[in-house]
Design a protein around this motif. Structure first.
Motif, PDB file in Angstrom:
ATOM      1  N   HIS A 174      54.683  38.976  41.798  1.00 33.39           N
ATOM      2  CA  HIS A 174      54.838  37.843  40.786  1.00 33.39           C
ATOM      3  C   HIS A 174      53.727  36.607  41.025  1.00 33.39           C
ATOM      4  O   HIS A 174      53.567  36.474  42.225  1.00 33.39           O
ATOM      5  N   GLU A 175      52.970  36.411  40.149  1.00 33.11           N
ATOM      6  CA  GLU A 175      51.876  35.437  40.384  1.00 33.11           C
ATOM      7  C   GLU A 175      50.822  36.044  41.185  1.00 33.11           C
ATOM      8  O   GLU A 175      49.648  35.113  41.616  1.00 33.11           O
ATOM      9  N   ARG A 234      47.291  41.300  36.402  1.00 33.86           N
ATOM     10  CA  ARG A 234      46.459  41.266  35.456  1.00 33.86           C
ATOM     11  C   ARG A 234      46.042  42.868  35.273  1.00 33.86           C
ATOM     12  O   ARG A 234      45.996  43.223  34.226  1.00 33.86           O
ATOM     13  N   LEU A 235      46.184  43.568  36.134  1.00 30.56           N
ATOM     14  CA  LEU A 235      46.312  45.186  36.150  1.00 30.56           C
ATOM     15  C   LEU A 235      47.553  45.349  35.289  1.00 30.56           C
ATOM     16  O   LEU A 235      47.229  46.261  34.477  1.00 30.56           O
TER      17      LEU A 235
END
Length: 246
Positions: free
Chosen positions: A71-72, A78-79
């Motif tokens: 998380h974050e 992004r992957l």
């Protein structure tokens, strides 16, 4: 010397809400089952990268990385959003010594993983080496939820291909699932439940590989030391080989 190569995503397969396999095609490069490379993406002109083990076998045309979405997390989040056709960079050569070349011979091979630490073991089991060297192989996968048990179909195929040679034991700590054990792996080692469930002695005839979160590895190594199974190093061969997975 580390070099970058460009890869293209061919599949982003979701195992669960938090675990996915990113499958990438890139120019061929050599690696040993159990090794890792770094995946990189460009954000705001900066290259961000993280190390991930390969779950695919050496020589495979498609590279498989099983990843937990943090998380974050700057990279994993992004992957997780990449789709077929998107680009991702990889480093070569592959790195790491968590390979079967570093493991002494034994009667049985125990592969104990938590979370995405199962990836290197999937890569190894795709090769002939463990099947040629060990009479019995036991794969233990610890997760919080059953949905995170990746590669179930592949594991079943191996069990059919190698009847009575591959034992598989899921460990699920936050759900009660038939056939799964519920305590943490170090506790299962100490209580003898793993030996009972997989019908294989955990003694000095066994070789053990540990891959996953550092707490599991540290506590499991202590539990194995109580059983007389020592850490394996190049200088002093033993029974327990480990790699922290973050």
């Amino acid at each position: 010397m580390i070099q970058w190569i460009s890869g293209k995503v061919v599949e982003n397969y979701r195992w669960s809400d938090t675990v996915f396999s990113l499958r990438v095609i890139a120019e061929p490069f050599d690696f040993k089952a159990g090794q890792f490379v770094r995946l990189g993406i460009t954000v705001g002109g900066e290259q961000l990268l993280r190390a991930y083990s390969l779950a695919s076998p050496p020589g495979a045309s498609i590279l498989d990385f099983v990843i937990a979405e943090v998380h974050e997390g700057l990279v994993s989040s992004r992957l997780a959003k990449l789709q077929p056709g998107d680009s991702v960079n990889l480093t070569q050569p592959a790195s790491g010594f968590f390979t079967l070349d570093e493991v002494p011979d034994g009667d049985s091979l125990w592969m104990l993983a938590t979370g995405t630490g199962i990836g290197p073991f999937i890569s190894m089991l795709h090769t002939d080496k463990p099947w040629n060297r060990f009479k019995r192989i036991n794969l233990v996968h610890g997760v919080r939820h059953a949905a995170d048990l990746a590669y179930q179909d592949q594991i079943q195929q191996w069990q059919q291909q190698y009847p009575d040679r591959l034992g598989y034991q899921p460990v699920i700590t936050r759900e009660t699932i038939p056939g799964a054990l519920a305590e943490r792996i170090p506790e299962l080692i100490r209580s003898g439940q793993l030996e009972t469930a997989l019908k294989t002695p955990l003694d000095t005839t066994a070789q053990v590989m540990l891959c996953g979160n550092p707490d599991m590895i540290q506590e499991s190594r202590s539990a194995f030391a109580e059983l007389g199974l020592a850490k394996n190093t190049r200088r002093k061969p033993g029974n327990v080989t480990s790699e922290n997975y973050w």
